[in-house]
Design a protein around this motif. Structure first.
Motif, PDB file in Angstrom:
ATOM      1  N   THR A 214       0.816  -1.206   0.000  1.00 39.28           N
ATOM      2  CA  THR A 214       0.000   0.000   0.000  1.00 39.28           C
ATOM      3  C   THR A 214       0.853   1.260   0.000  1.00 39.28           C
ATOM      4  N   HIS A 246       1.365   5.932  -9.674  1.00 44.37           N
ATOM      5  CA  HIS A 246       0.442   6.455  -8.669  1.00 44.37           C
ATOM      6  C   HIS A 246       0.919   7.831  -8.224  1.00 44.37           C
ATOM      7  N   ARG A 300       2.149   1.182 -12.572  1.00 47.36           N
ATOM      8  CA  ARG A 300       0.686   1.174 -12.457  1.00 47.36           C
ATOM      9  C   ARG A 300       0.104  -0.189 -12.805  1.00 47.36           C
ATOM     10  N   ARG A 322       1.912  -0.599  -6.228  1.00 46.68           N
ATOM     11  CA  ARG A 322       0.883  -0.837  -5.216  1.00 46.68           C
ATOM     12  C   ARG A 322       0.106  -2.107  -5.534  1.00 46.68           C
ATOM     13  N   SER A 424      -4.170   7.170  -5.218  1.00 50.81           N
ATOM     14  CA  SER A 424      -4.828   5.900  -5.535  1.00 50.81           C
ATOM     15  C   SER A 424      -6.321   6.089  -5.729  1.00 50.81           C
ATOM     16  N   ASP A 479      -5.193  -2.379  -5.517  1.00 53.33           N
ATOM     17  CA  ASP A 479      -4.537  -1.087  -5.272  1.00 53.33           C
ATOM     18  C   ASP A 479      -4.098  -0.926  -3.822  1.00 53.33           C
TER      19      ASP A 479
END
Length: 856
Positions: A214, A246, A300, A322, A424, A479
């Motif tokens: 995260t 991100h 991404r 992520r 995000s 995500d």
């Protein structure tokens, strides 16, 4: 290997030894030196092979040979059949033609052949060799020749003058960002990265590792730290590229990324092609035969990095994202979670100073907890405190304790926890239908209080089909905005919960459906109320709390078909139900009214689970809400439940106060069944206070009402309570008659929970009367029923009784085993705190826990 070659050693043997010293395979040496693997095999299988001087020089450079070793290498004899009169270039051309035939798509091999033919004055053949390679590239790969081969072609045609045979030296790229000055923790993940690096990849493949986690969890810090540790193993350089997957700026495109990587490898900007496929081919060619470390930060998706991976062995690629990039082939994945407690404390203390942090351990622990052990949050909290010498750790903890301000406090300069989350979220808002549903789901998660989420509850929140809710949740998992600790359940850390709460307040529902937090809360309450009604009737079929018919269509619904499924649902959702009820009972009238009904339906299932303190809290809130809503009957039901739960906890005075308030309502409304229930509770409480004559009066009145209205369940309960008073007075035959009759009635009305209580009471009576063997039989029988119906407290009470009976019979080891199991179970249901449980466990012959004394 010694620097001077051993006397008389065969050069082919030496070449093999030097290659093995460099830890290279024949194929790897061939790639680095720019020769064919067949040439290496022929050289090592000598004697009788003589390569050209340029080949020997390249081999010596790659192997980093000393002057003496280079001299020994040049001692390789002439090729078989090559007499003194054979021109060297004829030998060379034959070998180069063979290499080109074996590798028709290798531009380096083609370039060497074209150059050799050109130097031999055979321009027509050189141009034909170029055209053959160009045609093969076009036919097989759809590509044009690269810049080097194209420049050589123009040179032969006379279009370039003064071009040297080889380019000047290219600077080795050293693009890694600075390492974190005092990197903290992550020992296990670093060891995993080193293991992956050492083990290598499949033949002909690069090592590719993707680190995911995260926002703010420290992916880049870990990868950069590891990259610095292994940088010296990549002599051809280290590339670093921010992909902005991100970030506030748009993600970097694949052609742009390839262009930057090629420039980093020394390709002049004016020689970098525009076509993406040609760019990718040129990039792979530039890395071929080299050992380069490539760091691709903040990817991404898989598509963004797929063409940025080398085509062969030698290089290593580290990716951060992520998302878990599972669609990439032959990639090892390392997932980062929040830090361990120890790592988090160390990271917070690093900028603050260990002395300053350790002097206030409780406050430091609170800060670590409120930062959710997220590395970015801890670094910012530590930096904030370090910059304010006058602040104590407790002062920082106080500021972070305000949940409405916490994310704002976790910001220093241009770095902020909230900013990472926002990127995000905004990417989801701007995405496809599933992305937007995921964004809406995340916002609505901030509108309700929850601990961990199930799919039916999520579908109720989203007001969507469960499959759509699952897709939205899984996108959030991708995500790293929520986690899925086990299939079908979802949770997240506290800082993301606070961010979701901010969104629920500020973004509304994004205009998707026009509903907001109150609507989402209402939908979830309806979902839980429906399930609680099902569970209550499966667990307690004689319950007075029957589900109210509703024409409301539920988007999310739990379907419970058995007693076991009902218990599993109650256990899985207990913490969610309590959190949601507390939120709703303090909310608008419509949601408060639903929550009052929800807590009423849950009273009996929660009573059997044994988390009695939770029941008291939510039923007191329900009573207050019912009074506020003007519903005296629902308030009286809540007061009755409070009275019963308080007497179970041994809080007799509190139980009597609540029960008397309810009794007044029942007498006013003429509800005799509820009246006898209150008289039973009062009798139980008076027994605990040793006011035995008053207790008998209350219980006798309750028993009379049960006979008059035919309420057999109440009759059995009253007999059990009367039997406990007889036990207190040592009137054991009377107690046995009461408990035996209670057990019989419970069997007849098919109330196994009541039967388990009556059997345990018979066990206590026999034990106190000195008949310990009979007591064991009753305790075992009652415990078996309690386990079957899920009555955790009754199970623990029977275990303690078994311990007492075995101790009285002299079987002390077995007694201690039963006592230990009882203590553990009482701790699990919140009936013992940790200190009391530890004290009981230390005693060879422990005293009976207060909770059991109150109930027996």
């Amino acid at each position: 290997m010694q620097s001077e070659p051993p006397g008389g050693a065969d050069p082919s043997t030496l070449l093999r030894a030097w290659r093995e010293r460099a830890l290279l395979t024949q194929e790897e040496l061939a790639e680095r030196a720019g020769v064919s693997a067949r040439t290496i095999r022929r050289l090592e299988n000598g004697p009788g092979v003589r390569p050209q001087g340029a080949t020997l020089r390249r081999l010596a450079d790659v192997l980093d040979l000393t002057d003496a070793e280079r001299t020994a290498l040049r001692g390789v004899p002439r090729a078989r059949g090559a007499g003194p009169g054979t021109p060297r270039h004829v030998d060379v051309l034959a070998e180069l033609r063979a290499d080109a035939a074996e590798h028709p798509l290798d531009e380096r091999v083609a370039g060497r052949l074209v150059l050799a033919l050109h130097r031999a004055g055979r321009e027509a053949e050189a141009l034909q060799a170029y055209r053959s390679t160009r045609d093969a590239l076009r036919a097989e790969l759809g590509l044009e020749p690269g810049a080097e081969l194209e420049r050589l072609h123009r040179r032969i045609l006379g279009e370039e003058e003064g071009t040297s045979d080889r380019d000047g030296p290219v600077d080795v790229p050293r693009q890694l960002p600075a390492d974190v000055r005092t990197f903290t923790g992550r020992a296990r993940q670093l060891a995993r990265l080193h293991d992956l690096h050492r083990s290598g990849a499949a033949p002909g493949r690069p090592v590719v590792v993707a680190v995911n986690g995260t926002a703010g969890v420290g992916k880049t810090a870990l990868v950069v730290h590891f990259a610095h540790q292994v940088a010296d193993r990549f002599p051809d350089g280290q590339l670093y590229l921010e992909l902005r997957g991100h970030a506030s700026a748009p993600p970097i495109s694949t052609p742009e990324a390839l262009g930057q990587l090629l420039r980093g490898l020394g390709s002049p900007p004016d020689r970098i092609p525009a076509d993406e496929r040609e760019l990718a081919a040129r990039y792979r060619s530039a890395l071929a035969g080299k050992r380069v470390l490539v760091v691709l930060d903040d990817a991404r998706s898989e598509d963004q990095v797929r063409r940025l991976l080398p085509g062969g062995s030698g290089s290593t690629v580290l990716i951060t994202s992520r998302r878990e990039l599972t669609a990439l082939d032959d990639v090892a994945h390392v997932r980062l979670d929040v830090l361990t407690v120890e790592e988090a404390h160390a990271l917070f203390a690093e900028p603050v100073g260990s002395d300053r942090a350790e002097v206030e351990p409780a406050a430091a622990a609170a800060v670590v907890d409120m930062c959710a052990r997220l590395p970015l949050a801890l670094r910012l909290a530590g930096a904030r405190l370090a910059a304010r010498p006058s602040w104590t750790v407790a002062a920082l903890a106080d500021r972070l304790a305000d949940e409405d301000r916490r994310l704002g406090e976790l910001a220093v300069g241009d770095r902020a926890v909230r900013a990472g989350f926002a990127v995000s979220y905004r990417a989801l808002v701007a995405g496809d239908d599933v992305d937007r549903a995921a964004a809406r789901m995340f916002r609505l998660l901030g509108a309700v209080d929850w601990v961990d989420l199930s799919v039916p509850a999520a579908a109720a929140l989203l007001d969507a089909h469960q499959d759509d809710a699952t897709d939205a949740l899984e996108r959030l998992v991708d995500d790293r905005m929520v986690d899925s600790p086990r299939p079908g359940r979802y949770d997240t850390h506290d800082l993301l919960r606070l961010y979701a709460r901010e969104l629920a307040r500020t973004d509304g529902d994004g205009g998707d459906n026009g509903d907001g937090g109150d609507d989402a809360l209402s939908r979830l309450l309806h979902c839980y109320l429906d399930a609680a009604g099902q569970a209550n009737l499966l667990i307690n079929p004689i319950s007075r709390h029957q589900p109210e018919p509703s024409d409301k269509e539920l988007a999310g619904r739990f379907v419970l078909a058995s007693h076991a499924e009902a218990w599993a649902w109650v256990a899985a959702e207990r913490e969610n139900l309590i959190a949601l009820a507390r939120q709703a009972l303090d909310g608008p009238d419509d949601t408060a009214r639903l929550a009052v009904r929800l807590t009423a339906a849950l009273n009996r299932p929660f009573d059997l689970i044994g988390h009695w303190s939770d029941i008291v809290v939510v039923r007191e809130l329900a009573a207050a809400a019912a009074h506020r809503l003007g519903d005296a009957v629902e308030a009286a039901f809540a007061e009755t439940d409070i009275g019963w739960t308080c007497v179970r906890l041994g809080a007799a005075d509190r139980a009597m106060a609540a029960t008397r308030r309810a009794l007044a309502v029942w007498r006013e409304t003429g509800d005799r069944r509820s009246e006898q229930a209150c008289l039973n509770i009062l009798g139980y409480a008076l027994r605990q206070l040793d006011r035995l004559p008053e207790a008998v009066d209350c219980l006798t009145s309750a028993y009379t009402i049960c006979i008059e209205i035919g309420h057999r369940y109440g009759q059995a309960a009253t007999l059990n309570h009367l039997g406990l008073i007889h036990q207190r007075l040592s009137r054991f035959p009377e107690a046995i008659r009461c408990h035996t009759r209670a057990a019989q009635i419970n069997r007849e009305i098919e109330d196994p929970s009541g039967e388990a209580v009556a059997l345990a009471n018979l066990g206590w009576t026999r034990h106190r009367a000195g008949d310990h063997d009979a007591a064991l039989a009753h305790f075992h029988e009652g415990r078996a029923i309690a386990q079957r119906v899920g009555d955790s407290y009754q199970d623990a009470e029977a275990l303690w009784g078994l311990g007492d009976a075995h101790h009285a019979l002299g079987d002390h080891d077995r007694a201690r085993a039963f006592w230990r199991r009882s203590v553990a179970l009482l701790g699990e249901i919140g009936a013992l705190d940790a200190a009391e449980a530890e004290a009981l466990s230390r005693q060879p012959v422990p005293g009976t826990p207060a909770i059991i004394r109150h109930n027996t």
